[in-house]
Scaffold this active site. Structure first.
Site, mmCIF file in Angstrom:
data_model
loop_
_atom_site.group_PDB
_atom_site.id
_atom_site.type_symbol
_atom_site.label_atom_id
_atom_site.label_comp_id
_atom_site.label_asym_id
_atom_site.label_seq_id
_atom_site.Cartn_x
_atom_site.Cartn_y
_atom_site.Cartn_z
ATOM 1 C CG ASP A 151 -1.655 1.217 1.475
ATOM 2 O OD1 ASP A 151 -2.260 1.693 0.498
ATOM 3 O OD2 ASP A 151 -1.689 1.729 2.614
ATOM 4 C CG ASP A 178 -2.221 7.442 0.177
ATOM 5 O OD1 ASP A 178 -1.481 8.426 0.069
ATOM 6 O OD2 ASP A 178 -2.972 7.037 -0.729
HETATM 7 C C1 2M8 Z 1 -7.424 8.433 -1.056
HETATM 8 O O1 2M8 Z 1 -6.920 7.265 -0.518
HETATM 9 C C2 2M8 Z 1 -6.578 7.186 0.852
HETATM 10 C C3 2M8 Z 1 -5.909 5.850 1.035
HETATM 11 O O2 2M8 Z 1 -5.796 5.452 2.317
HETATM 12 C C4 2M8 Z 1 -7.798 7.305 1.759
HETATM 13 O O3 2M8 Z 1 -8.818 6.668 1.513
HETATM 14 O O4 2M8 Z 1 -7.684 8.039 2.744
HETATM 15 C C5 2M8 Z 1 -7.316 8.124 -2.541
HETATM 16 O O5 2M8 Z 1 -8.444 8.486 -3.152
HETATM 17 C C6 2M8 Z 1 -6.058 8.635 -3.243
HETATM 18 O O6 2M8 Z 1 -6.293 8.811 -4.623
HETATM 19 C C7 2M8 Z 1 -5.472 9.892 -2.647
HETATM 20 O O7 2M8 Z 1 -4.151 10.063 -3.109
HETATM 21 C C8 2M8 Z 1 -5.450 9.809 -1.136
HETATM 22 C C9 2M8 Z 1 -4.862 11.049 -0.489
HETATM 23 O O8 2M8 Z 1 -4.744 10.897 0.888
HETATM 24 O O9 2M8 Z 1 -6.776 9.613 -0.657
HETATM 25 MG MG MG Z 2 -3.203 3.102 3.458
#
Ligand code: 2M8
Ligand code: MG
Length: 265
Positions: free
Chosen positions: A6, A8
């Protein structure tokens, strides 16, 4: 080994989006020629930035298992793809973004839920909400198989939302900040398909998976060796209790670096 990770909150820090703390282990993988495969909620456009910076050149999985992108001629063995572009063979597992958006908007209207998706937000809005810079926010809005959204509401609203998503034949998952509406796909299904291709090519490779949130659970269940890093609050996701998943001490990329360095030493 193949490493599925993963981004983020796992390889990159929840707030700064930096992978700096994981660089020693990233370099170790490079030295040993172990593929580093990104498997994330991020879009193709966002992931390509990381692929370019870290020069991985390996396949990657976008939008919670929405699609697998395999660079042309990366594998010698045959596999079935859904479509091809100049750069990739693409195996699509997800549902079209516009359909997901429509269902989500209909649910919000009919149930009177306060829902805001990336599709409702400007680049500036996404940037403010996520801490991504403007350019990255723009790439995050280029969605194909998953709508990321937030909801202002209580437990009951959450229950209504989940029921309605499922009644529409769709699914949901949760990342570090957002809800996600998706089709039949998840990270685990995509990792399984890509692992099969790796095994066809190289024989019995062992798979490693690293994640931090609920949306990583399907991936962590299907890999041979699974690591859960701490979230930015210093805790492990309380919903992930599987004892086969090793809980690493260390937040995001710090935990990532430790887990991979220890394993490969
Ligand atoms: C979104 O993804 C993160 C992943 O953990 C979330 O759900 O908080 C996504 O939509 C991604 O495209 C984006 O880069 C990210 C930014 O924090 O948020
Ligand atoms: Mg994550």
């Amino acid at each position: 080994y193949i490493v599925f990770t993963d981004l983020d909150g796992t390889l990159v820090d929840h707030d700064t989006y930096s992978y700096e703390a994981a660089l020693p282990a990233i370099n170790l993988l490079k030295e040993k020629g172990i593929p580093l495969v990104f498997c994330t909620s991020k879009t193709r456009a966002e992931i390509e930035v990381y692929v370019d910076e870290l020069n991985t050149g390996h396949p990657f999985i976008s939008e919670n298992g929405g699609a697998i992108f395999i660079p042309h001629a990366y594998f010698d063995v045959d596999y079935v793809s859904s479509r091809s572009t100049e750069k990739y063979d693409i195996i699509e597992l997800g549902t079209d973004y516009n359909l997901l958006r429509n269902v989500l908007l209909n649910i919000a209207a009919s149930e009177d839920l306060s829902i805001t998706g990336f599709g409702d937000m400007t680049n500036e809005g996404v940037s403010q909400d996520t801490g991504l810079d403007l350019e990255s926010a723009c790439l995050a809005k280029q969605r194909e198989y998953d709508e990321a959204f937030k909801m202002d509401g209580d437990e009951k609203d959450a229950e209504t939302l989940i029921n309605k998503i499922q009644a529409n034949g769709l699914n949901y998952t949760r990342g570090g900040r957002y809800w996600h509406i998706i089709g039949e796909n998840d990270k685990g299904k995509a990792v399984n398909i890509l692992t099969q291709i790796y095994r066809k090519q190289y024989g019995n490779v062992r798979t490693i998976g690293l994640g931090d949130s609920q949306n990583d659970y399907p991936m962590l269940k299907v890999v041979d060796i699974a690591f859960l890093v701490q979230k930015h609050n210093g805790k492990h996701d309380p919903k992930i209790t599987d004892t086969k998943i090793t809980k690493v001490e260390g937040i995001g990329p710090v935990g990532w670096n430790m887990a991979i360095s220890e394993l490969l030493k």
